[in-house]
Design an enzyme around this catalytic site. Structure first.
Site, short mmCIF file in Angstrom:
data_model
loop_
_atom_site.label_atom_id
_atom_site.label_comp_id
_atom_site.label_asym_id
_atom_site.label_seq_id
_atom_site.Cartn_x
_atom_site.Cartn_y
_atom_site.Cartn_z
N HIS A 164 -2.30 -3.77 -5.45
CA HIS A 164 -1.45 -3.62 -4.01
C HIS A 164 -2.41 -4.23 -2.75
CE1 HIS A 164 -3.63 -0.18 -2.16
NE2 HIS A 164 -3.31 0.32 -3.34
N CYS A 165 -1.92 -4.68 -2.00
CA CYS A 165 -2.65 -5.00 -0.56
C CYS A 165 -1.93 -4.10 0.41
CB CYS A 165 -3.00 -6.37 -0.23
SG CYS A 165 -1.37 -7.11 -0.09
N ASN A 166 -2.07 -4.59 1.65
CA ASN A 166 -1.40 -3.85 2.85
C ASN A 166 -0.16 -3.75 2.73
OD1 ASN A 166 -0.67 -1.87 4.77
ND2 ASN A 166 -2.05 -2.98 6.35
N PHE A 181 0.80 -1.25 -0.04
CA PHE A 181 -0.01 -0.13 -0.09
C PHE A 181 0.81 1.41 -0.05
CE2 PHE A 181 -2.18 3.42 2.66
CZ PHE A 181 -2.86 3.97 1.92
#
Length: 239
Positions: A119-121, A43
């Site tokens: 994206h993720c975290n 992220f």
């Protein structure tokens, strides 16, 4: 056969990736190019507008745990097209059900000449699972090769056990869909061939029927009829 018609040697090269990359721990906070039109990262990589612009990003897939929605969210909705997927970052989460939305978004972006960041975290487990499934189908790879391909570009990825199981399952799903598509295409081609041949046969039969109805001599054509001159009983006969 892979959809891009690459040779086995070319596919091996794609899976291996660049061999001159020296991975550093701090690169976990950056995004990496998986395909020329597809990047993967955490992220934090989506929070820098100058970085995104310098990379040529046009579309962003934001995958987040629902509990993270207050912080992991689109930051520049005026500059980029976003797809936001709320999931649970645990082994029970069904990713296969959500993947078609992500794939359709990425495919459309690429077809328009765009460039996508997924994206993720942390960019370690959740978003990599989506990207592995995407490149698996894109290149018609096995799940192992697809996983290695992404790992060879972003060394820190590690999908959890549940996601890894679904990645394996997705190989069978996409290969079955490809087989059905090929069968449908072959059936359509065969049906068109039969229809065309039937039209040709019908045309030939019609010509034969027309030929059988035609008189051997065209009575309307005077060139084929000899009419003797009328006999004159008063004409003088000559020897």
């Amino acid at each position: 056969m892979n959809p891009l018609n690459l040779t086995e040697e070319q596919l091996r090269s794609v899976v291996q990736g660049p061999g001159d990359v020296e991975w550093r721990y701090e690169m976990r906070r950056e995004c990496q190019e998986i395909l020329p039109e597809l990047l993967l990262g955490p992220f934090v990589a989506s929070k820098s507008l100058p970085t995104l612009q310098s990379l040529g990003i046009t579309h962003i897939v934001c995958i987040r745990d629902a509990k993270e929605a207050f912080s992991v969210r689109p930051r520049f909705p005026e500059q980029f097209m976003y797809l936001v997927l709320d999931v649970e970052d645990n082994e029970e989460q069904n990713l296969i059900r959500l993947f078609p939305r992500a794939k359709a978004f990425i495919d459309e972006a690429i077809s328009q000449g765009g460039k996508v960041l997924v994206h993720c975290n942390g960019g370690i487990s959740l978003s990599p699972a989506f990207v592995v499934m995407f490149v698996m189908q894109h290149y018609a790879l096995s799940w192992e090769d697809a996983l290695h391909m992404v790992q060879n570009r972003r060394y820190c990825i590690s999908p959890n056990g549940g996601f890894l199981t679904q990645i394996k399952e997705y190989e069978a799903i996409y290969r079955a869909s490809q087989a059905v598509a090929r069968f449908s295409s072959n059936s359509s081609n065969a049906e068109r061939t039969v229809t065309r041949r039937k039209r040709e046969d019908d045309s030939d039969n019609e010509d034969e029927r027309n030929d059988s109805k035609r008189p051997l001599v065209d009575l309307t054509d005077s060139r084929h009829i000899h009419i003797p001159p009328p006999h004159d009983p008063y004409a003088m006969e000559t020897s």
